[in-house]
Structure formats: C-alpha cells, structure tokens
Enzyme design. Structure first.
Site, PDB file in Angstrom:
ATOM      1  N   TYR A  32       0.834  -1.207   0.000  1.00  0.00           N
ATOM      2  CA  TYR A  32       0.000   0.000   0.000  1.00  0.00           C
ATOM      3  C   TYR A  32       0.866   1.254   0.000  1.00  0.00           C
ATOM      4  O   TYR A  32       1.704   1.428   0.889  1.00  0.00           O
ATOM      5  CB  TYR A  32      -0.900  -0.050   1.234  1.00  0.00           C
ATOM      6  CG  TYR A  32      -1.590   1.232   1.620  1.00  0.00           C
ATOM      7  CD1 TYR A  32      -2.377   1.932   0.711  1.00  0.00           C
ATOM      8  CD2 TYR A  32      -1.489   1.729   2.921  1.00  0.00           C
ATOM      9  CE1 TYR A  32      -3.019   3.102   1.079  1.00  0.00           C
ATOM     10  CE2 TYR A  32      -2.135   2.890   3.301  1.00  0.00           C
ATOM     11  CZ  TYR A  32      -2.893   3.572   2.380  1.00  0.00           C
ATOM     12  OH  TYR A  32      -3.529   4.723   2.744  1.00  0.00           O
TER      13      TYR A  32
ATOM     14  N   ASP B  49      -1.505  -6.323   9.482  1.00  0.00           N
ATOM     15  CA  ASP B  49      -2.580  -5.370   9.220  1.00  0.00           C
ATOM     16  C   ASP B  49      -3.716  -6.136   8.557  1.00  0.00           C
ATOM     17  O   ASP B  49      -3.629  -6.521   7.396  1.00  0.00           O
ATOM     18  CB  ASP B  49      -2.064  -4.255   8.309  1.00  0.00           C
ATOM     19  CG  ASP B  49      -3.078  -3.142   8.111  1.00  0.00           C
ATOM     20  OD1 ASP B  49      -4.280  -3.420   8.203  1.00  0.00           O
ATOM     21  OD2 ASP B  49      -2.670  -1.999   7.858  1.00  0.00           O
TER      22      ASP B  49
ATOM     23  N   ILE C 160      -7.049  -5.247   8.061  1.00  0.00           N
ATOM     24  CA  ILE C 160      -8.244  -4.407   7.908  1.00  0.00           C
ATOM     25  C   ILE C 160      -9.186  -4.902   6.808  1.00  0.00           C
ATOM     26  O   ILE C 160     -10.334  -4.468   6.749  1.00  0.00           O
ATOM     27  CB  ILE C 160      -7.874  -2.927   7.648  1.00  0.00           C
ATOM     28  CG1 ILE C 160      -7.201  -2.743   6.293  1.00  0.00           C
ATOM     29  CG2 ILE C 160      -6.997  -2.392   8.752  1.00  0.00           C
ATOM     30  CD1 ILE C 160      -7.032  -1.284   5.903  1.00  0.00           C
TER      31      ILE C 160
ATOM     32  N   LYS D 115     -12.915  -0.723   6.006  1.00  0.00           N
ATOM     33  CA  LYS D 115     -13.082  -1.522   4.791  1.00  0.00           C
ATOM     34  C   LYS D 115     -14.227  -2.525   4.914  1.00  0.00           C
ATOM     35  O   LYS D 115     -15.067  -2.617   4.014  1.00  0.00           O
ATOM     36  CB  LYS D 115     -11.776  -2.258   4.468  1.00  0.00           C
ATOM     37  CG  LYS D 115     -10.545  -1.353   4.433  1.00  0.00           C
ATOM     38  CD  LYS D 115     -10.682  -0.209   3.444  1.00  0.00           C
ATOM     39  CE  LYS D 115      -9.425   0.649   3.424  1.00  0.00           C
ATOM     40  NZ  LYS D 115      -9.526   1.776   2.484  1.00  0.00           N
TER      41      LYS D 115
END
Length: 488
Positions: A163, A248, A250, A290
């Site tokens: 990202y 992570d 999410i 998300k």
C-alpha cells in the site's frame, strides 16, 4: 525582464528564509504526496465524474472504499433509532457522551469490537478487549506501533507490492525505514523464505537495525489472502530473528473466494505459541473502514499481547481518539449478532459479484488479473500494453489512462512493485453502471492501440491462452496453500 528576475530572486530568498524557520517535516517531501498514487487523486478531484452533472469526467478507480452495503447499515439504523439519536432506552444520553471520555475507550465498544473480530475469524480465536487499543483508523494504529517498536532509523521489512500510504504512515513522523521484501509474479507474489532473508541481509548492508516485518492480510494491493504456509513462514522467521510481526488485517472481512480468513492469530494458536514470548511480538491492526465501509468514522484498533505495548499505545491514543458518539453507535451495531452475521455474508456475496464483473469486463478488453479472493480491488496485468518493459513506459501508460481515458487507477510502481505493467483497480466504490462505463472506456482505449488491434484480430486465441496461463499459475499456488479454488 530585469525587474522580473529581481522579483523572482527575492521571492526565492524569502521562501528559503521561511523554510529555515520551519521543521524538516514541513519542508521535506517525506509525506509521499508526490507519489503517482496521490497525484491520480488530485487529478480526479479537478474533474470528478458525475452521471448527470459531468458524464465525461474522471472515474475514481484508485480509492479502496466499500460502498456496496450502505443499504444494510442504513436499514439497521432505521430499525434502531436510539443508537443514531444518542439515546438509551428512549432517554437522551447526549450530555453523557459529549463530556470528557477516558482515552482507554468505552468497555462496551471494545468488547463489541473484539467479538466482531472473532466472528470474522470463525470464532476460532479470541481477543481480550483489555488488550485492544483504539485509534483514529488503521493509519493512526500503524504509526503508533512504529513509535512503540522502532527508533528513528530502525527498519521494518514489507513485502512488495505494498500500500503506497505506508511510506507516509510508517516513516514520515516516526523516522523509521522500510526495506522491501521483493515478491514476484512467477508465484503469484507470494512471500518466500529467500525473499525474507535477502531483505533482512539488505537492511544490514544499509546499516539498519531490523525491528520487524509488516504485512497486510488480505493484501492491499493484491487482493489475495496470505496462505497458511506464508503465515507459518513469517512466524518462524520473526521467531528466529527475535523481531516483531505486525499483521494489518483491515480487509479480513472482505474474503469472498475460498474458506474463511486465516489470521496470524490462528497460526499462533495452531503452533501452540499462545502465552509465549513470540506471541508478545505479534501485533494485529484492524479497522472498520473496509469491512463496514466506514472510513469517515475513523475507527481503528491495535491488538497486542504485550502489556507494555498496550500501555504505551493507549497513552499515545490520546492524540487520535475515536469520539464517544461513534463508539456508542457502533457498539450497539456490532453487538447485534444477527445483523453482523447477515452483513458479513451479504457483503462477501456482493464483493464477489462485483469482482467478477470487473474481471469479466477486463477480459473482454484482453486484460487479465491476478486471481484474487479478497479486498476491494484487483491487481491488473497490463504488461502487454507497455511500449517497453520499463517503469517509464508504465507511467506513460498510466498518464494515458488518467488523462485520455479519464480513469484514475494506481500504477504498480507507486506500490513498489518490481515488475512494470501492473495496476491496482478498485471496484467497490462506485455503482454497477459507473463500473460498466469505466470498462467500456478502457476497452475502447485498448482497441485503439497497436497492441489492442492485434488483440482484436486474435482475441479468442489470446484470451484462451491467457486463461490457461492464469489457471496454470493458480494451480502452482494451490499446491503450496492446499486450497481448492472456488469457481469464478
């Protein structure tokens, strides 16, 4: 001309003097705002598409927002007016929520968050609400962990592609460094032991102390979940190096292709590492941005088994609190188990359907994607549309798509991909009609190129070949992950 040069020179001197008075955070470009990832957003904001007001405007396909299930949440709100109206049993609690709240967070909200995270993971693992630290989104959560785990100049290893915002989130204010773990399309961009070791050695060659590894699971931008093999490899690696692992997660509730999401917490449990020193060095980041499509609510969380991390991160959270009104509303929503169960199931169905629509539309234009099973985007292979196999050619293609086709997509170079020609394309932040228009524009563009005309002449043979190649690559991946692919 003389006065113009004199004026410009003095203006430059004034700016230079001004910069000397400000911090390096202000005067440097460490934020990463000049990345093509962010520049595409800026171009979109100048000319945003609107079906009625601006039908020839730019379509935003660079924003990973989940807008597919707002109707479900709005329906819940209509049926639960007390939560939205800040009432309890019909009585207003506005004053209670408006006054100062402890930055530890509301116990009932942390409990609801923990149970929601457990539900996403099939209730195979548990989360202790006392070990959850609330933060203003995953951006804040990841930066807080950097402050807790690394000194300025220390490094974290990240698998590529990753990202683009991590260059800002992890480095800009903390002074931490990122060393890439280079992954390849030859195995579907999976993490390998050799890539991990090479990144670790590269960090040491650069004089950097490696404090840990950070992964996104499911991956942004790949749209694929880490396999159990990869997760075992990561846990073994950080165990051997005595470093940290940040997972992570999410996008954990967006899995739509195969069996349930496998968290690093599953692996710790399976390896019987609970209540060990290794567990204290594994930290999970989560957010409701998300899965529930609520990025504007700014709700993120850190989960850690290290009491010192929890204590320090909680103190730091005072710089980015989640409002008490938000916590109250969402604790009511997440505590409704019937709703959360139905929501997660329907969300995954809609994401799968929308992803199929994108993949089908791209294939009609002679473009394929990495086989994905999660997320709000596809990792799209446009290598055959490059004039040359270079990142310069990738940026040239990106500019044509942004300025001529008027689609904002993210080039792989902004995600630190090592192979030119890959792009992240989002599909869940728009209506079906808008997606269809975007695909129509892209197909028209591809057919107008020399490569596109060649594709049109032999489209059947090419797509047949591409499908065979995709299936072959996927079989190779399945042999590693012991998964049976779902039908597309």
């Amino acid at each position: 001309l003389f006065f113009s040069l004199f004026f410009d020179h003095n203006l430059f001197d004034l700016k230079s003097e001004k910069m000397k008075q400000l911090s390096t955070k202000v005067t440097s470009n460490g934020h990463g705002q000049d990345s093509s990832y962010f520049l595409g957003w800026e171009e979109y904001e100048k000319n945003p598409y609107d079906e009625i007001k601006n039908p020839n405007g730019m379509i935003q396909m660079g924003l990973a927002e989940n807008q597919l299930c707002f109707d479900l949440i709005e329906s819940w709100l209509a049926k639960n007016p007390d939560a939205a109206s800040l009432k309890r049993n019909g009585q207003s609690i506005f004053k209670e929520l408006a006054l100062f709240q402890d930055y530890h967070g509301m116990p009932e909200f942390k409990k609801a968050m923990a149970e929601f995270m457990e539900e996403i993971r099939g209730n195979r693992v548990t989360f202790n609400p006392k070990k959850i630290v609330l933060a203003a989104g995953s951006t804040s959560a990841n930066e807080t962990l950097m402050f807790c785990l690394a000194e300025p100049g220390d490094a974290f290893l990240l698998p590529t592609p990753y990202y683009p915002g991590f260059d800002r989130d992890l480095k800009w204010r903390t002074g931490a460094e990122i060393v890439p773990i280079h992954c390849s399309s030859s195995n579907g961009f999976q993490i390998t032991e050799s890539a991990l070791q090479q990144a670790y050695q590269q960090a040491h060659k650069l004089g950097l102390k490696v404090k840990g590894v950070l992964v996104t699971n499911p991956s942004n931008p790949l749209g694929t979940a880490l396999t159990r093999r990869e997760l075992n490899l990561l846990v073994d690696f950080i165990t051997s190096k005595n470093i940290h692992l940040i997972s992570d997660e999410i996008y954990s509730g967006t899995m739509f292709g195969f069996e349930q999401f496998i968290s690093v917490m599953d692996v710790l449990k399976d390896k019987k590492l609970e209540n060990t020193d290794v567990t204290k060095r594994v930290h999970v980041v989560y957010s409701l941005s998300k899965d529930l499509g609520l990025p504007g609510f700014r709700v993120g969380a850190i989960y850690s088994n290290d009491d010192m991390i929890v204590s320090a991160a909680t103190k730091m959270s005072s710089f980015g609190l989640v409002s008490s009104q938000t916590q109250y509303l969402l604790s009511a929503l997440l505590s409704d188990k019937k709703f959360t169960s139905q929501y997660l199931e329907e969300n995954q169905k809609r994401l799968k359907s929308r992803q199929k629509r994108l993949v089908s539309g791209l294939e009609s234009a002679g473009i394929t994607c990495l086989r994905s099973n999660a997320g709000l985007f596809c990792w799209v292979d446009m290598r055959h549309l490059l004039d040359t196999n270079t990142f310069e050619a990738e940026l040239d293609l990106w500019k044509k798509i942004v300025y001529n086709v008027k689609l904002n997509i993210s080039p792989g170079s902004s995600c630190h991909c090592t192979e030119p020609g890959w792009f992240r394309v989002c599909f869940a932040n728009m209506s079906e009609d808008t997606l269809d228009l975007a695909l129509k524009r892209l197909k028209t563009f591809v057919e107008s190129t020399d490569c596109g005309r060649m594709i049109s002449r032999s489209s059947h043979e090419r797509l047949k070949s591409l499908r065979k190649k995709t299936v072959s690559n996927w079989v190779f991946r399945v042999s590693w992950s012991d998964r049976v692919p779902d039908e597309r």
